[in-house]
Write an enzyme that holds these catalytic residues in place. Structure first.
Site, PDB file in Angstrom:
ATOM      1  N   TYR A  25      28.730 -20.594 -17.824  1.00 39.88           N
ATOM      2  CA  TYR A  25      28.106 -20.654 -16.491  1.00 39.88           C
ATOM      3  C   TYR A  25      27.102 -21.810 -16.441  1.00 39.88           C
ATOM      4  CZ  TYR A  25      29.820 -16.558 -13.916  1.00 39.88           C
ATOM      5  OH  TYR A  25      30.587 -15.667 -13.193  1.00 39.88           O
ATOM      6  N   ASN A  52      28.496  -9.976 -13.760  1.00 40.06           N
ATOM      7  CA  ASN A  52      27.784  -9.548 -12.549  1.00 40.06           C
ATOM      8  C   ASN A  52      26.366 -10.118 -12.498  1.00 40.06           C
ATOM      9  OD1 ASN A  52      29.893  -8.096 -11.429  1.00 40.06           O
ATOM     10  ND2 ASN A  52      29.396  -6.241 -12.586  1.00 40.06           N
ATOM     11  N   THR A 100      14.563  -4.173 -34.192  1.00 43.83           N
ATOM     12  CA  THR A 100      13.223  -3.981 -33.617  1.00 43.83           C
ATOM     13  C   THR A 100      12.949  -2.490 -33.470  1.00 43.83           C
ATOM     14  OG1 THR A 100      13.413  -6.087 -32.482  1.00 43.83           O
ATOM     15  CG2 THR A 100      11.789  -4.553 -31.615  1.00 43.83           C
ATOM     16  N   THR A 129      30.295  -3.083 -20.523  1.00 47.82           N
ATOM     17  CA  THR A 129      28.879  -3.294 -20.196  1.00 47.82           C
ATOM     18  C   THR A 129      28.455  -4.715 -20.548  1.00 47.82           C
ATOM     19  OG1 THR A 129      28.315  -0.968 -20.440  1.00 47.82           O
ATOM     20  CG2 THR A 129      26.522  -2.527 -20.750  1.00 47.82           C
ATOM     21  N   LYS A 167      28.918  -8.828 -27.232  1.00 47.97           N
ATOM     22  CA  LYS A 167      27.732  -9.690 -27.185  1.00 47.97           C
ATOM     23  C   LYS A 167      28.111 -11.153 -27.414  1.00 47.97           C
ATOM     24  CE  LYS A 167      24.263  -6.668 -26.731  1.00 47.97           C
ATOM     25  NZ  LYS A 167      23.201  -6.735 -25.717  1.00 47.97           N
ATOM     26  N   TYR A 172      30.577  -3.760 -29.815  1.00 46.18           N
ATOM     27  CA  TYR A 172      29.217  -4.277 -29.598  1.00 46.18           C
ATOM     28  C   TYR A 172      29.161  -5.767 -29.944  1.00 46.18           C
ATOM     29  CZ  TYR A 172      24.064  -4.378 -30.014  1.00 46.18           C
ATOM     30  OH  TYR A 172      22.724  -4.666 -29.876  1.00 46.18           O
ATOM     31  N   ASP A 226      18.881   0.599 -14.241  1.00 44.77           N
ATOM     32  CA  ASP A 226      19.358   1.337 -15.421  1.00 44.77           C
ATOM     33  C   ASP A 226      20.338   2.426 -14.991  1.00 44.77           C
ATOM     34  OD1 ASP A 226      19.284   2.995 -17.968  1.00 44.77           O
ATOM     35  OD2 ASP A 226      17.795   1.476 -18.459  1.00 44.77           O
ATOM     36  N   ASN A 227      21.305   2.736 -15.855  1.00 42.60           N
ATOM     37  CA  ASN A 227      22.217   3.864 -15.554  1.00 42.60           C
ATOM     38  C   ASN A 227      21.824   5.120 -16.342  1.00 42.60           C
ATOM     39  OD1 ASN A 227      23.040   3.367 -18.142  1.00 42.60           O
ATOM     40  ND2 ASN A 227      25.237   3.295 -17.696  1.00 42.60           N
ATOM     41  N   GLY A 235      18.673   5.291 -21.698  1.00 46.55           N
ATOM     42  CA  GLY A 235      17.303   5.140 -21.192  1.00 46.55           C
ATOM     43  C   GLY A 235      16.733   6.472 -20.738  1.00 46.55           C
TER      44      GLY A 235
HETATM   45  P1  NAD Z   1      18.348   1.272 -25.651  1.00 41.98           P
HETATM   46  O1  NAD Z   1      19.619   2.003 -25.858  1.00 41.98           O
HETATM   47  O2  NAD Z   1      17.061   1.983 -25.849  1.00 41.98           O
HETATM   48  O3  NAD Z   1      18.306   0.635 -24.190  1.00 41.98           O
HETATM   49  C1  NAD Z   1      19.436   0.199 -23.500  1.00 41.98           C
HETATM   50  C2  NAD Z   1      19.225   0.492 -22.011  1.00 41.98           C
HETATM   51  O4  NAD Z   1      20.362   0.027 -21.272  1.00 41.98           O
HETATM   52  C3  NAD Z   1      19.120   1.996 -21.720  1.00 41.98           C
HETATM   53  O5  NAD Z   1      18.079   2.228 -20.821  1.00 41.98           O
HETATM   54  C4  NAD Z   1      20.473   2.357 -21.116  1.00 41.98           C
HETATM   55  O6  NAD Z   1      20.437   3.484 -20.276  1.00 41.98           O
HETATM   56  C5  NAD Z   1      20.800   1.066 -20.383  1.00 41.98           C
HETATM   57  N1  NAD Z   1      22.239   0.864 -20.149  1.00 41.98           N
HETATM   58  C6  NAD Z   1      23.243   0.966 -21.054  1.00 41.98           C
HETATM   59  N2  NAD Z   1      24.421   0.687 -20.484  1.00 41.98           N
HETATM   60  C7  NAD Z   1      24.155   0.394 -19.175  1.00 41.98           C
HETATM   61  C8  NAD Z   1      24.947   0.026 -18.065  1.00 41.98           C
HETATM   62  N3  NAD Z   1      26.279  -0.082 -18.173  1.00 41.98           N
HETATM   63  N4  NAD Z   1      24.349  -0.191 -16.870  1.00 41.98           N
HETATM   64  C9  NAD Z   1      23.003  -0.055 -16.740  1.00 41.98           C
HETATM   65  N5  NAD Z   1      22.195   0.282 -17.760  1.00 41.98           N
HETATM   66  C10 NAD Z   1      22.765   0.503 -18.961  1.00 41.98           C
HETATM   67  O7  NAD Z   1      18.423  -0.024 -26.592  1.00 41.98           O
HETATM   68  P2  NAD Z   1      17.310  -1.130 -26.898  1.00 41.98           P
HETATM   69  O8  NAD Z   1      17.014  -1.092 -28.333  1.00 41.98           O
HETATM   70  O9  NAD Z   1      16.222  -1.042 -25.910  1.00 41.98           O
HETATM   71  O10 NAD Z   1      18.140  -2.456 -26.640  1.00 41.98           O
HETATM   72  C11 NAD Z   1      17.966  -3.225 -25.460  1.00 41.98           C
HETATM   73  C12 NAD Z   1      18.816  -4.484 -25.545  1.00 41.98           C
HETATM   74  O11 NAD Z   1      18.413  -5.289 -26.650  1.00 41.98           O
HETATM   75  C13 NAD Z   1      20.305  -4.185 -25.724  1.00 41.98           C
HETATM   76  O12 NAD Z   1      21.050  -5.112 -24.955  1.00 41.98           O
HETATM   77  C14 NAD Z   1      20.529  -4.438 -27.199  1.00 41.98           C
HETATM   78  O13 NAD Z   1      21.854  -4.838 -27.466  1.00 41.98           O
HETATM   79  C15 NAD Z   1      19.531  -5.542 -27.490  1.00 41.98           C
HETATM   80  N6  NAD Z   1      19.138  -5.517 -28.909  1.00 41.98           N
HETATM   81  C16 NAD Z   1      18.241  -4.604 -29.362  1.00 41.98           C
HETATM   82  C17 NAD Z   1      17.920  -4.580 -30.708  1.00 41.98           C
HETATM   83  C18 NAD Z   1      16.916  -3.613 -31.271  1.00 41.98           C
HETATM   84  O14 NAD Z   1      16.697  -3.653 -32.487  1.00 41.98           O
HETATM   85  N7  NAD Z   1      16.276  -2.786 -30.490  1.00 41.98           N
HETATM   86  C19 NAD Z   1      18.522  -5.491 -31.599  1.00 41.98           C
HETATM   87  C20 NAD Z   1      19.448  -6.383 -31.082  1.00 41.98           C
HETATM   88  C21 NAD Z   1      19.739  -6.415 -29.734  1.00 41.98           C
END
Ligand code: NAD
Ligand code: UDP
Length: 309
Positions: free
Chosen positions: A159, A99, A175, A92, A149, A145, A32-33, A37
Protein backbone atom coordinates in the site's frame (compact mmCIF):
# COMPACT_ATOMS: atom_id res chain seq x y z
CA UNK A 1 -4.20 16.59 19.63
CA UNK A 2 -4.58 13.56 17.36
CA UNK A 3 -7.75 11.58 16.59
CA UNK A 4 -6.56 8.04 17.00
CA UNK A 5 -8.18 4.69 16.23
CA UNK A 6 -6.81 1.78 18.29
CA UNK A 7 -8.04 -1.60 17.04
CA UNK A 8 -7.78 -4.30 19.70
CA UNK A 9 -7.98 -1.43 22.19
CA UNK A 10 -9.63 -3.53 24.91
CA UNK A 11 -6.80 -6.06 24.92
CA UNK A 12 -3.65 -6.10 27.02
CA UNK A 13 -1.43 -3.86 24.86
CA UNK A 14 -4.35 -1.90 23.39
CA UNK A 15 -5.85 -0.80 26.71
CA UNK A 16 -2.45 0.31 28.04
CA UNK A 17 -1.87 2.21 24.78
CA UNK A 18 -5.33 3.87 24.96
CA UNK A 19 -4.54 5.03 28.51
CA UNK A 20 -1.23 6.60 27.51
CA UNK A 21 -2.72 8.27 24.39
CA UNK A 22 -5.60 9.73 26.45
CA UNK A 23 -3.17 10.94 29.13
CA UNK A 24 -1.16 12.64 26.37
CA UNK A 25 -4.29 14.65 25.43
CA UNK A 26 -5.49 12.75 22.35
CA UNK A 27 -8.95 11.61 21.27
CA UNK A 28 -9.11 7.83 21.16
CA UNK A 29 -11.54 5.50 19.42
CA UNK A 30 -11.18 1.94 20.69
CA UNK A 31 -12.44 -0.73 18.28
CA UNK A 32 -12.70 -4.31 19.53
CA UNK A 33 -14.74 -7.50 19.06
CA UNK A 34 -13.99 -8.62 22.65
CA UNK A 35 -12.63 -12.02 21.61
CA UNK A 36 -9.76 -11.73 24.11
CA UNK A 37 -10.27 -8.11 25.16
CA UNK A 38 -12.07 -7.18 28.37
CA UNK A 39 -14.58 -4.45 29.19
CA UNK A 40 -12.82 -4.02 32.59
CA UNK A 41 -9.64 -2.95 30.76
CA UNK A 42 -11.36 0.15 29.37
CA UNK A 43 -13.94 0.76 32.12
CA UNK A 44 -12.03 3.68 33.59
CA UNK A 45 -12.25 5.64 30.28
CA UNK A 46 -16.05 5.16 30.00
CA UNK A 47 -16.85 8.72 31.10
CA UNK A 48 -13.85 10.34 29.40
CA UNK A 49 -15.20 12.68 26.69
CA UNK A 50 -12.15 11.94 24.55
CA UNK A 51 -12.83 8.18 24.51
CA UNK A 52 -15.22 6.29 22.21
CA UNK A 53 -15.82 2.55 22.02
CA UNK A 54 -16.89 0.77 18.84
CA UNK A 55 -17.72 -2.91 19.10
CA UNK A 56 -16.76 -4.30 15.69
CA UNK A 57 -14.80 -7.10 14.02
CA UNK A 58 -12.00 -5.85 11.75
CA UNK A 59 -12.56 -8.62 9.24
CA UNK A 60 -15.66 -6.60 8.24
CA UNK A 61 -15.31 -3.22 6.51
CA UNK A 62 -16.03 -0.09 8.50
CA UNK A 63 -16.17 3.63 7.74
CA UNK A 64 -14.87 6.00 10.43
CA UNK A 65 -14.28 9.66 9.69
CA UNK A 66 -11.82 12.25 10.96
CA UNK A 67 -9.02 10.03 12.22
CA UNK A 68 -5.38 10.81 11.57
CA UNK A 69 -3.68 7.81 13.20
CA UNK A 70 -4.52 4.09 13.38
CA UNK A 71 -2.77 1.58 15.64
CA UNK A 72 -3.81 -1.84 14.31
CA UNK A 73 -3.51 -4.19 17.29
CA UNK A 74 -6.58 -6.36 16.77
CA UNK A 75 -5.47 -10.00 16.76
CA UNK A 76 -5.30 -12.68 19.46
CA UNK A 77 -1.67 -12.91 20.57
CA UNK A 78 -1.50 -15.86 22.94
CA UNK A 79 -0.85 -19.26 21.24
CA UNK A 80 -3.94 -20.99 22.77
CA UNK A 81 -6.14 -18.07 21.68
CA UNK A 82 -4.82 -17.68 18.13
CA UNK A 83 -4.88 -21.47 17.64
CA UNK A 84 -8.51 -21.70 18.88
CA UNK A 85 -9.86 -20.72 15.42
CA UNK A 86 -6.79 -20.49 13.18
CA UNK A 87 -8.74 -19.56 10.05
CA UNK A 88 -10.32 -16.63 11.88
CA UNK A 89 -6.83 -15.60 13.06
CA UNK A 90 -5.53 -15.46 9.49
CA UNK A 91 -8.62 -13.52 8.42
CA UNK A 92 -8.12 -11.07 11.28
CA UNK A 93 -4.57 -10.33 10.15
CA UNK A 94 -5.18 -10.32 6.40
CA UNK A 95 -8.76 -9.03 5.86
CA UNK A 96 -8.30 -6.86 8.94
CA UNK A 97 -5.23 -5.05 7.65
CA UNK A 98 -6.78 -4.56 4.20
CA UNK A 99 -9.81 -2.93 5.84
CA UNK A 100 -7.63 -0.77 8.06
CA UNK A 101 -5.30 0.23 5.20
CA UNK A 102 -8.33 1.29 3.11
CA UNK A 103 -9.59 3.28 6.09
CA UNK A 104 -6.15 4.90 6.53
CA UNK A 105 -6.11 5.87 2.86
CA UNK A 106 -9.62 7.39 2.93
CA UNK A 107 -8.69 9.47 5.99
CA UNK A 108 -5.12 10.19 4.83
CA UNK A 109 -4.18 8.75 8.24
CA UNK A 110 -0.96 7.05 9.27
CA UNK A 111 -1.28 3.38 10.22
CA UNK A 112 0.97 1.38 12.55
CA UNK A 113 0.77 -2.40 12.35
CA UNK A 114 1.43 -4.48 15.49
CA UNK A 115 3.63 -7.12 13.91
CA UNK A 116 5.59 -9.65 15.88
CA UNK A 117 8.88 -11.42 16.53
CA UNK A 118 6.99 -14.49 15.22
CA UNK A 119 7.72 -13.27 11.68
CA UNK A 120 11.21 -14.70 12.41
CA UNK A 121 9.65 -18.08 13.30
CA UNK A 122 12.16 -20.40 15.00
CA UNK A 123 15.09 -18.11 14.20
CA UNK A 124 18.41 -19.39 12.91
CA UNK A 125 20.20 -16.16 13.73
CA UNK A 126 20.49 -14.75 17.22
CA UNK A 127 19.74 -12.07 18.33
CA UNK A 128 17.22 -11.26 15.59
CA UNK A 129 17.83 -8.22 13.37
CA UNK A 130 15.20 -6.68 11.11
CA UNK A 131 17.03 -7.79 7.94
CA UNK A 132 16.57 -11.49 8.84
CA UNK A 133 13.79 -13.06 6.72
CA UNK A 134 12.90 -15.73 9.26
CA UNK A 135 12.34 -19.46 9.52
CA UNK A 136 8.58 -20.05 9.61
CA UNK A 137 6.79 -23.37 9.14
CA UNK A 138 4.01 -22.40 6.72
CA UNK A 139 1.83 -25.40 7.66
CA UNK A 140 2.40 -25.67 11.42
CA UNK A 141 0.05 -24.82 14.28
CA UNK A 142 1.63 -21.35 14.67
CA UNK A 143 1.45 -20.46 10.98
CA UNK A 144 -2.02 -18.88 11.16
CA UNK A 145 -0.45 -16.21 13.36
CA UNK A 146 3.03 -16.02 11.82
CA UNK A 147 1.98 -16.09 8.17
CA UNK A 148 -0.97 -13.78 8.81
CA UNK A 149 1.38 -11.21 10.35
CA UNK A 150 3.92 -11.68 7.53
CA UNK A 151 1.18 -11.13 4.94
CA UNK A 152 0.05 -8.01 6.82
CA UNK A 153 3.61 -6.61 6.65
CA UNK A 154 3.64 -7.32 2.93
CA UNK A 155 0.28 -5.57 2.42
CA UNK A 156 1.40 -2.57 4.48
CA UNK A 157 4.50 -2.18 2.34
CA UNK A 158 2.61 -2.63 -0.95
CA UNK A 159 0.00 0.00 0.00
CA UNK A 160 2.87 2.33 0.79
CA UNK A 161 4.60 1.60 -2.54
CA UNK A 162 1.42 1.72 -4.65
CA UNK A 163 -0.62 4.47 -2.98
CA UNK A 164 1.83 6.27 -0.70
CA UNK A 165 -0.13 5.20 2.43
CA UNK A 166 1.72 6.37 5.55
CA UNK A 167 2.82 3.26 7.45
CA UNK A 168 4.86 2.02 10.40
CA UNK A 169 5.61 -1.62 11.28
CA UNK A 170 6.50 -2.63 14.86
CA UNK A 171 7.84 -6.16 15.36
CA UNK A 172 6.86 -6.62 18.99
CA UNK A 173 8.76 -9.09 21.20
CA UNK A 174 7.27 -10.81 24.29
CA UNK A 175 5.63 -8.10 26.37
CA UNK A 176 3.98 -8.45 29.79
CA UNK A 177 2.36 -6.33 32.48
CA UNK A 178 -0.89 -5.23 34.08
CA UNK A 179 -4.14 -5.77 32.12
CA UNK A 180 -2.98 -9.14 30.78
CA UNK A 181 -5.98 -11.39 31.02
CA UNK A 182 -6.01 -13.97 33.81
CA UNK A 183 -6.75 -16.72 31.25
CA UNK A 184 -4.36 -15.32 28.64
CA UNK A 185 -2.33 -18.55 28.51
CA UNK A 186 1.05 -16.93 27.91
CA UNK A 187 3.98 -17.75 30.13
CA UNK A 188 4.07 -14.62 32.31
CA UNK A 189 0.43 -14.71 33.41
CA UNK A 190 0.38 -18.53 33.68
CA UNK A 191 3.44 -18.66 35.97
CA UNK A 192 2.39 -15.74 38.18
CA UNK A 193 -1.14 -17.07 38.70
CA UNK A 194 0.11 -20.61 39.33
CA UNK A 195 2.68 -19.30 41.82
CA UNK A 196 0.18 -17.08 43.66
CA UNK A 197 -2.18 -20.06 43.99
CA UNK A 198 0.70 -22.37 45.08
CA UNK A 199 -0.17 -24.62 42.12
CA UNK A 200 2.44 -26.44 40.00
CA UNK A 201 4.33 -24.21 37.55
CA UNK A 202 3.92 -25.71 34.07
CA UNK A 203 7.22 -25.54 32.18
CA UNK A 204 6.82 -26.76 28.59
CA UNK A 205 9.72 -28.91 27.37
CA UNK A 206 12.96 -28.76 29.37
CA UNK A 207 12.63 -25.02 29.94
CA UNK A 208 15.91 -24.35 28.11
CA UNK A 209 14.14 -22.27 25.43
CA UNK A 210 14.63 -18.53 25.86
CA UNK A 211 12.50 -15.42 25.65
CA UNK A 212 13.33 -11.75 26.25
CA UNK A 213 10.66 -9.95 28.23
CA UNK A 214 9.62 -6.32 27.78
CA UNK A 215 7.48 -4.36 30.25
CA UNK A 216 4.32 -2.84 28.76
CA UNK A 217 5.27 0.81 29.42
CA UNK A 218 8.47 0.38 27.44
CA UNK A 219 6.56 -1.21 24.55
CA UNK A 220 3.96 1.59 24.49
CA UNK A 221 6.79 4.12 24.46
CA UNK A 222 8.37 2.37 21.45
CA UNK A 223 5.06 2.19 19.54
CA UNK A 224 4.41 5.91 20.00
CA UNK A 225 7.98 6.79 18.99
CA UNK A 226 7.59 4.71 15.83
CA UNK A 227 4.22 6.30 15.00
CA UNK A 228 5.73 9.78 15.48
CA UNK A 229 8.64 9.13 13.08
CA UNK A 230 8.62 8.62 9.32
CA UNK A 231 10.16 5.19 8.81
CA UNK A 232 8.25 2.73 6.63
CA UNK A 233 10.40 -0.34 7.21
CA UNK A 234 9.99 -2.74 10.18
CA UNK A 235 11.47 -2.00 13.62
CA UNK A 236 12.04 -4.50 16.44
CA UNK A 237 10.48 -3.22 19.67
CA UNK A 238 11.24 -5.18 22.82
CA UNK A 239 13.76 -5.67 25.61
CA UNK A 240 16.86 -7.80 24.88
CA UNK A 241 17.03 -9.10 28.48
CA UNK A 242 17.03 -12.85 27.65
CA UNK A 243 16.18 -15.70 30.08
CA UNK A 244 15.50 -19.41 29.84
CA UNK A 245 11.94 -20.35 30.74
CA UNK A 246 13.26 -22.44 33.64
CA UNK A 247 15.15 -19.43 35.05
CA UNK A 248 11.97 -17.41 34.63
CA UNK A 249 9.92 -20.01 36.53
CA UNK A 250 12.39 -19.89 39.43
CA UNK A 251 12.34 -16.09 39.45
CA UNK A 252 8.53 -16.06 39.73
CA UNK A 253 8.59 -18.63 42.56
CA UNK A 254 11.16 -16.50 44.42
CA UNK A 255 9.37 -13.19 43.86
CA UNK A 256 5.97 -14.54 44.96
CA UNK A 257 7.47 -16.51 47.86
CA UNK A 258 5.47 -19.45 46.50
CA UNK A 259 5.37 -23.09 47.56
CA UNK A 260 4.77 -24.18 43.96
CA UNK A 261 6.80 -27.01 42.46
CA UNK A 262 7.90 -27.01 38.83
CA UNK A 263 6.37 -29.66 36.57
CA UNK A 264 7.38 -30.36 32.98
CA UNK A 265 4.78 -30.67 30.18
CA UNK A 266 5.27 -31.46 26.48
CA UNK A 267 6.77 -28.71 24.36
CA UNK A 268 4.21 -27.44 21.80
CA UNK A 269 5.01 -27.96 18.10
CA UNK A 270 7.35 -25.36 16.53
CA UNK A 271 7.96 -23.55 19.84
CA UNK A 272 10.90 -21.20 19.04
CA UNK A 273 14.12 -22.33 20.75
CA UNK A 274 15.62 -18.85 21.24
CA UNK A 275 14.34 -15.33 20.95
CA UNK A 276 16.04 -12.02 21.61
CA UNK A 277 15.61 -8.75 19.74
CA UNK A 278 18.51 -6.78 18.38
CA UNK A 279 17.17 -3.27 19.06
CA UNK A 280 20.13 -1.25 17.69
CA UNK A 281 17.99 0.15 14.89
CA UNK A 282 15.28 1.41 17.28
CA UNK A 283 17.96 2.76 19.63
CA UNK A 284 19.67 4.66 16.83
CA UNK A 285 16.69 5.99 14.85
CA UNK A 286 13.92 6.24 17.49
CA UNK A 287 16.04 6.87 20.63
CA UNK A 288 14.15 3.86 22.02
CA UNK A 289 15.64 2.41 25.20
CA UNK A 290 13.60 0.08 27.42
CA UNK A 291 14.04 1.18 31.04
CA UNK A 292 12.04 -1.20 33.25
CA UNK A 293 14.04 -4.10 34.71
CA UNK A 294 12.50 -7.58 34.72
CA UNK A 295 12.31 -7.64 38.54
CA UNK A 296 10.53 -4.31 38.78
CA UNK A 297 8.12 -5.03 35.89
CA UNK A 298 7.30 -8.46 37.31
CA UNK A 299 6.65 -6.94 40.74
CA UNK A 300 4.04 -4.55 39.22
CA UNK A 301 2.49 -7.50 37.37
CA UNK A 302 2.38 -9.72 40.48
CA UNK A 303 0.63 -6.91 42.39
CA UNK A 304 -1.88 -6.53 39.55
CA UNK A 305 -2.76 -10.24 39.57
CA UNK A 306 -2.90 -10.35 43.40
CA UNK A 307 -5.83 -7.92 43.21
CA UNK A 308 -7.64 -10.08 40.66
CA UNK A 309 -7.50 -13.53 42.25
P1 NAD B 1 -4.70 -9.47 23.41
O1 NAD B 1 -5.25 -10.78 23.00
O2 NAD B 1 -4.73 -9.08 24.84
O3 NAD B 1 -5.41 -8.30 22.59
C1 NAD B 1 -5.88 -8.44 21.29
C2 NAD B 1 -7.15 -7.59 21.16
O4 NAD B 1 -7.65 -7.69 19.82
C3 NAD B 1 -8.29 -8.08 22.07
O5 NAD B 1 -8.90 -6.99 22.69
C4 NAD B 1 -9.24 -8.80 21.13
O6 NAD B 1 -10.57 -8.85 21.58
C5 NAD B 1 -9.06 -7.97 19.87
N1 NAD B 1 -9.40 -8.69 18.63
C6 NAD B 1 -8.98 -9.92 18.24
N2 NAD B 1 -9.48 -10.23 17.04
C7 NAD B 1 -10.23 -9.16 16.65
C8 NAD B 1 -11.01 -8.87 15.50
N3 NAD B 1 -11.12 -9.76 14.50
N4 NAD B 1 -11.66 -7.69 15.43
C9 NAD B 1 -11.57 -6.79 16.45
N5 NAD B 1 -10.84 -7.01 17.56
C10 NAD B 1 -10.18 -8.18 17.65
O7 NAD B 1 -3.20 -9.43 22.85
P2 NAD B 1 -2.06 -8.33 23.07
O8 NAD B 1 -0.93 -8.98 23.76
O9 NAD B 1 -2.64 -7.09 23.61
O10 NAD B 1 -1.60 -8.09 21.58
C11 NAD B 1 -1.98 -6.93 20.86
C12 NAD B 1 -1.30 -6.92 19.50
O11 NAD B 1 0.11 -6.90 19.64
C13 NAD B 1 -1.65 -8.15 18.66
O12 NAD B 1 -1.81 -7.75 17.31
C14 NAD B 1 -0.42 -9.02 18.80
O13 NAD B 1 -0.24 -9.86 17.68
C15 NAD B 1 0.68 -7.99 18.93
N6 NAD B 1 1.82 -8.56 19.68
C16 NAD B 1 1.78 -8.67 21.03
C17 NAD B 1 2.85 -9.24 21.69
C18 NAD B 1 2.88 -9.37 23.19
O14 NAD B 1 3.87 -9.91 23.71
N7 NAD B 1 1.90 -8.91 23.92
C19 NAD B 1 3.97 -9.71 20.98
C20 NAD B 1 3.94 -9.59 19.60
C21 NAD B 1 2.88 -8.99 18.95
N1 UDP C 1 5.48 -21.72 28.29
C1 UDP C 1 5.65 -22.58 29.36
N2 UDP C 1 4.61 -22.74 30.22
C2 UDP C 1 3.43 -22.09 30.08
C3 UDP C 1 3.26 -21.21 28.99
C4 UDP C 1 4.31 -21.05 28.11
O1 UDP C 1 6.72 -23.18 29.54
O2 UDP C 1 2.53 -22.29 30.93
C5 UDP C 1 6.63 -21.52 27.36
C6 UDP C 1 6.27 -21.69 25.88
O3 UDP C 1 6.40 -23.06 25.50
C7 UDP C 1 7.32 -20.81 25.24
C8 UDP C 1 7.54 -19.68 26.25
O4 UDP C 1 7.05 -20.19 27.49
O5 UDP C 1 8.53 -21.50 25.07
C9 UDP C 1 6.79 -18.41 25.91
O6 UDP C 1 5.45 -18.76 25.65
P1 UDP C 1 4.31 -17.69 25.40
O7 UDP C 1 3.07 -18.47 25.09
O8 UDP C 1 4.28 -16.71 26.50
O9 UDP C 1 4.78 -16.88 24.12
P2 UDP C 1 5.49 -17.27 22.74
O10 UDP C 1 6.77 -16.52 22.79
O11 UDP C 1 5.73 -18.74 22.65
O12 UDP C 1 4.54 -16.80 21.71
Amino acid sequence: MNNILVTGGAGFVGSNLCERLLNDGNKVICLDNFFTGKKENIKKFENNKNFTLIEHDIIDEIDIKNINQIYNLACPASPPHYQFDPIKTTKTSVFGIINMLNLAQKNNAKILQASTSEVYGDPKIHPQTEDYWGNVNPVGIRSCYDEGKRCAESLMTDYNRMYGTKIAIARIFNTYGPKMSINDGRVVSNFIIQALNNEPITVYGSGSQTRSFCYIDDLVDGLIKLMDNNYTEPFNIGNPDEHTILEFANLIIKMTDSKSEIIFKPLPQDDPVKRKPNISKAQKFLCYNPKVTLESGILHTINYFKNLI
